[in-house]
Design a protein around this motif. Structure first.
Motif, PDB file in Angstrom:
ATOM      1  N   VAL A  79      -4.079  11.691   2.202  1.00 40.94           N
ATOM      2  CA  VAL A  79      -4.559  11.927   0.841  1.00 40.94           C
ATOM      3  C   VAL A  79      -5.527  10.844   0.401  1.00 40.94           C
ATOM      4  O   VAL A  79      -6.582  11.131  -0.174  1.00 40.94           O
ATOM      5  CB  VAL A  79      -3.370  12.037  -0.128  1.00 40.94           C
ATOM      6  CG1 VAL A  79      -3.849  12.070  -1.579  1.00 40.94           C
ATOM      7  CG2 VAL A  79      -2.552  13.295   0.188  1.00 40.94           C
ATOM      8  N   PHE A  80      -5.199   9.583   0.650  1.00 37.48           N
ATOM      9  CA  PHE A  80      -6.096   8.488   0.295  1.00 37.48           C
ATOM     10  C   PHE A  80      -7.005   8.203   1.490  1.00 37.48           C
ATOM     11  O   PHE A  80      -6.532   8.088   2.626  1.00 37.48           O
ATOM     12  CB  PHE A  80      -5.308   7.250  -0.095  1.00 37.48           C
ATOM     13  CG  PHE A  80      -4.417   7.464  -1.289  1.00 37.48           C
ATOM     14  CD1 PHE A  80      -4.939   7.900  -2.499  1.00 37.48           C
ATOM     15  CD2 PHE A  80      -3.045   7.260  -1.196  1.00 37.48           C
ATOM     16  CE1 PHE A  80      -4.121   8.111  -3.602  1.00 37.48           C
ATOM     17  CE2 PHE A  80      -2.221   7.463  -2.290  1.00 37.48           C
ATOM     18  CZ  PHE A  80      -2.758   7.905  -3.496  1.00 37.48           C
ATOM     19  N   SER A 130      -8.635   5.672   2.724  1.00 32.22           N
ATOM     20  CA  SER A 130      -8.450   4.469   3.533  1.00 32.22           C
ATOM     21  C   SER A 130      -7.238   4.628   4.437  1.00 32.22           C
ATOM     22  O   SER A 130      -6.194   5.159   4.026  1.00 32.22           O
ATOM     23  CB  SER A 130      -8.251   3.252   2.623  1.00 32.22           C
ATOM     24  OG  SER A 130      -7.794   2.145   3.357  1.00 32.22           O
ATOM     25  N   GLY A 171      -1.501  11.167  -6.268  1.00 32.86           N
ATOM     26  CA  GLY A 171      -2.611  11.591  -5.433  1.00 32.86           C
ATOM     27  C   GLY A 171      -2.623  13.105  -5.310  1.00 32.86           C
ATOM     28  O   GLY A 171      -1.631  13.773  -5.618  1.00 32.86           O
ATOM     29  N   VAL A 189       2.593   6.071  -8.275  1.00 27.74           N
ATOM     30  CA  VAL A 189       1.337   6.318  -7.557  1.00 27.74           C
ATOM     31  C   VAL A 189       1.143   7.830  -7.466  1.00 27.74           C
ATOM     32  O   VAL A 189       2.067   8.557  -7.088  1.00 27.74           O
ATOM     33  CB  VAL A 189       1.353   5.696  -6.149  1.00 27.74           C
ATOM     34  CG1 VAL A 189       0.065   6.015  -5.400  1.00 27.74           C
ATOM     35  CG2 VAL A 189       1.558   4.191  -6.238  1.00 27.74           C
ATOM     36  N   GLY A 203      -4.219   3.116   2.841  1.00 25.87           N
ATOM     37  CA  GLY A 203      -3.637   3.784   1.694  1.00 25.87           C
ATOM     38  C   GLY A 203      -4.145   3.154   0.411  1.00 25.87           C
ATOM     39  O   GLY A 203      -5.134   2.423   0.394  1.00 25.87           O
ATOM     40  N   GLN A 204      -3.458   3.422  -0.676  1.00 22.37           N
ATOM     41  CA  GLN A 204      -3.859   2.883  -1.980  1.00 22.37           C
ATOM     42  C   GLN A 204      -3.117   1.577  -2.244  1.00 22.37           C
ATOM     43  O   GLN A 204      -1.898   1.499  -2.133  1.00 22.37           O
ATOM     44  CB  GLN A 204      -3.547   3.888  -3.088  1.00 22.37           C
ATOM     45  CG  GLN A 204      -3.933   3.402  -4.478  1.00 22.37           C
ATOM     46  CD  GLN A 204      -3.874   4.511  -5.503  1.00 22.37           C
ATOM     47  OE1 GLN A 204      -4.581   5.513  -5.404  1.00 22.37           O
ATOM     48  NE2 GLN A 204      -3.030   4.343  -6.514  1.00 22.37           N
ATOM     49  N   TYR A 243       0.852  -1.185   0.000  1.00 24.73           N
ATOM     50  CA  TYR A 243       0.000   0.000   0.000  1.00 24.73           C
ATOM     51  C   TYR A 243       0.886   1.232   0.000  1.00 24.73           C
ATOM     52  O   TYR A 243       2.002   1.223   0.534  1.00 24.73           O
ATOM     53  CB  TYR A 243      -0.919   0.032   1.228  1.00 24.73           C
ATOM     54  CG  TYR A 243      -1.931  -1.083   1.262  1.00 24.73           C
ATOM     55  CD1 TYR A 243      -3.233  -0.882   0.832  1.00 24.73           C
ATOM     56  CD2 TYR A 243      -1.573  -2.351   1.711  1.00 24.73           C
ATOM     57  CE1 TYR A 243      -4.167  -1.919   0.847  1.00 24.73           C
ATOM     58  CE2 TYR A 243      -2.486  -3.397   1.730  1.00 24.73           C
ATOM     59  CZ  TYR A 243      -3.780  -3.165   1.302  1.00 24.73           C
ATOM     60  OH  TYR A 243      -4.688  -4.180   1.315  1.00 24.73           O
ATOM     61  N   GLN A 298       0.654   5.468   0.915  1.00 27.99           N
ATOM     62  CA  GLN A 298      -0.147   6.531   1.515  1.00 27.99           C
ATOM     63  C   GLN A 298       0.650   7.826   1.534  1.00 27.99           C
ATOM     64  O   GLN A 298       1.890   7.809   1.642  1.00 27.99           O
ATOM     65  CB  GLN A 298      -0.574   6.153   2.932  1.00 27.99           C
ATOM     66  CG  GLN A 298      -1.442   7.163   3.661  1.00 27.99           C
ATOM     67  CD  GLN A 298      -2.777   7.409   2.989  1.00 27.99           C
ATOM     68  OE1 GLN A 298      -2.828   8.177   2.022  1.00 27.99           O
ATOM     69  NE2 GLN A 298      -3.842   6.790   3.490  1.00 27.99           N
TER      70      GLN A 298
END
Length: 284
Positions: free
Chosen positions: A223-224, A226, A244, A242, A229-230, A189, A191
């Motif tokens: 930023v994400f 969750s 964001g 990635v 994270g992404q 992930y 973030q």
């Protein structure tokens, strides 16, 4: 405790936590013991759960400053997350009276995920248990000298509202992270966090309250949405990008001063915590 797939406490447990919330008591001589010299090989993230009404939290802030001096802010990255019953919510901010709150919803979610009920507490690399700040130095020492096997090249840009196609009142911060790993990571992930230095706001001490205390490394947002994270899958030697973005917050409750903002970009591997982390200054 793994950062991924953490379930929140039931409301009854949360209430009990608030009832027993307190500052951890640490003797002055135990606040910071410098670990042996080690050459930093990777970034280490320390999440400091703190509060403006926590009388021992300024000593924890000093520990972060000493670790920054020892390892450098590019390798040791402390983030102060205001949370819990000893924090002041952003919603209670009144700039006219000089009252500034620093606890945002995302910070409270992080605190709940780690079941924080006393302050200050710290979590290194988002793995393991939270600890009092007399243990931070050694925990960072054990991690920072080990190669992460990951390279994060993060670039941050800011565009004013006149340069952003979508409607935004205060401009937008955009982040692009090019990440390369020397091994496959299937359950990874990414973030991005926003932090701010130089915030003047009250802080309680054991014997007084400082109305003009300068708070640094303050967690402002993720930023994400969750907490994880992404999701990202990494192949050995292959660059993964990635991206964001987040709109700046400058209103009657939060004032993100562009010259004092940073982006914290990190990679998490499930079960292993933060593999590496970088800090990048937002330049207007």
């Amino acid at each position: 405790m793994d950062f991924r797939n953490i379930k929140y406490w039931a409301s009854s447990v949360a209430v009990c936590g608030l009832l027993f919330a307190s500052c951890d008591d640490v003797k002055e001589d135990d606040r910071y013991v410098e670990a042996p010299h080690v050459t930093p090989e990777r970034g280490v993230l320390l999440v400091d759960f703190t509060g403006q009404n926590c009388t021992n939290c300024p000593a924890a802030h000093e520990t972060i400053e000493q670790l920054e001096e020892q390892y450098g802010r590019d390798k040791f990255i402390g983030v102060s997350v205001h949370s819990g019953s000893l924090a002041i919510r952003v919603s209670r901010t009144n700039f006219e009276t000089g009252r500034v709150g620093l606890m945002c919803d995302e910070g409270e979610a992080l605190s709940s995920a780690w079941s924080i009920t006393t302050w200050p507490r710290g979590v290194v690399n988002l793995t393991g248990s939270s600890m009092n700040f007399d243990g931070w130095s050694y925990a960072v020492y054990k991690s920072i000298g080990k190669s992460s096997g990951i390279d994060i090249d993060a670039k941050v840009t800011y565009a004013g509202k006149e340069d952003v196609a979508e409607e935004t009142e205060n401009g937008r911060i955009s982040i692009t992270a090019d990440i390369t790993s020397d091994s496959d990571i299937k359950d990874g992930y990414v973030q991005f966090w926003i932090t701010q230095d130089g915030i003047k706001a009250e802080q309680r001490f054991p014997d007084h309250t400082d109305k003009e205390y300068i708070h640094n490394n303050v967690f402002r947002a993720m930023v994400f949405p969750s907490l994880d994270g992404q999701k990202a899958e990494f192949k050995a030697g292959v660059k993964t990008t990635v991206e964001g973005s987040i709109d700046c917050r400058y209103n009657n409750k939060e004032r993100w001063e562009l010259n004092d903002l940073y982006v914290i970009a990190y990679v998490v591997e499930s079960g292993k915590g933060v593999r590496d982390v970088v800090r990048v200054k937002v330049i207007p």
